[in-house]
Design a protein around this motif. Structure first.
Motif, short mmCIF file in Angstrom:
data_model
loop_
_atom_site.label_atom_id
_atom_site.label_comp_id
_atom_site.label_asym_id
_atom_site.label_seq_id
_atom_site.Cartn_x
_atom_site.Cartn_y
_atom_site.Cartn_z
N ARG A 70 0.83 -1.19 0.00
CA ARG A 70 0.00 0.00 0.00
C ARG A 70 0.87 1.25 0.00
O ARG A 70 0.59 2.21 -0.68
CB ARG A 70 -0.91 -0.01 1.22
CG ARG A 70 -1.98 1.02 1.16
CD ARG A 70 -2.85 0.98 2.38
NE ARG A 70 -3.12 -0.38 2.79
CZ ARG A 70 -4.32 -0.86 3.01
NH1 ARG A 70 -5.35 -0.11 2.87
NH2 ARG A 70 -4.48 -2.10 3.40
N PRO B 279 -8.59 -1.83 0.33
CA PRO B 279 -7.81 -2.98 0.79
C PRO B 279 -7.08 -3.60 -0.41
O PRO B 279 -7.57 -3.53 -1.54
CB PRO B 279 -8.85 -3.94 1.35
CG PRO B 279 -10.08 -3.12 1.58
CD PRO B 279 -10.02 -1.98 0.61
N ASP B 280 -5.93 -4.21 -0.15
CA ASP B 280 -5.14 -4.82 -1.23
C ASP B 280 -5.93 -5.85 -2.03
O ASP B 280 -5.74 -5.99 -3.23
CB ASP B 280 -3.87 -5.46 -0.67
CG ASP B 280 -2.88 -4.42 -0.18
OD1 ASP B 280 -2.98 -3.24 -0.60
OD2 ASP B 280 -2.01 -4.77 0.63
#
Length: 174
Positions: free
Chosen positions: A4, A100-101
């Protein structure tokens, strides 16, 4: 979380890669005027294309992040940065809203971001890339005098609840 961080830092550089290469190849009018006449091509000023100088941040100062709220109420975000140097510094506050990833990825329709300007809240358009929403740097650039503090107030409202992180930061220009 390292992915991130890399995404956030690479976001500005990736956006610059999308610009046409011609914007980087042509000298600015000020540079062209300072060059010797023998080095300048024989093109009239009226027909010469005008280049736009594109300044790229040299670094970013990440401010504390926090989870994206999910209650559909407006939440304040304050970006504060003090110029610690003895010289003036060009800076630009920026808000990243990171997905979110593993998804679901946020879109600009998921949130409403506003900035306090002249005593009124004004909507801020958000760009989007790979699930990260971001404010543009070019419209936010300003000169921060030596040892002065930048304080910029934002307000975010989640329109469609999604997991995510709010990452405020300040871009520093060389």
């Amino acid at each position: 979380m390292p992915t991130r961080k890399l995404l956030g830092r690479a976001l500005a550089l990736t956006a610059l890669a999308a610009l046409p290469a011609a914007g980087f190849a042509l000298p600015s009018p000020a540079v062209a005027a300072a060059a010797p006449a023998a080095a300048a091509p024989a093109v009239s000023a009226a027909s010469a294309p005008q280049a736009v100088a594109v300044a790229v941040p040299t670094s970013f100062v990440d401010l504390p992040s926090r989870p994206l709220p999910s209650d559909h109420a407006p939440h304040r975000i304050t970006v504060t940065y003090r110029n610690p140097t003895a010289a003036d510094q060009t800076v630009a506050p920026q808000i990243l809203v990171e997905s979110p990833d593993d998804g679901p990825f946020l879109t600009p329709a998921n949130v409403k971001l506003e900035v306090l300007s002249g005593g009124h809240w004004r909507a801020v358009p958000l760009g989007s890339q790979t699930g990260t929403l971001f404010t543009t740097l070019t419209s936010a650039k300003l000169v921060l005098h030596s040892h002065h503090t930048l304080t910029q107030h934002y307000r975010i409202t989640v329109l469609k609840a999604s997991p995510g992180t709010i990452q405020p930061r300040v871009a520093l220009y060389g």
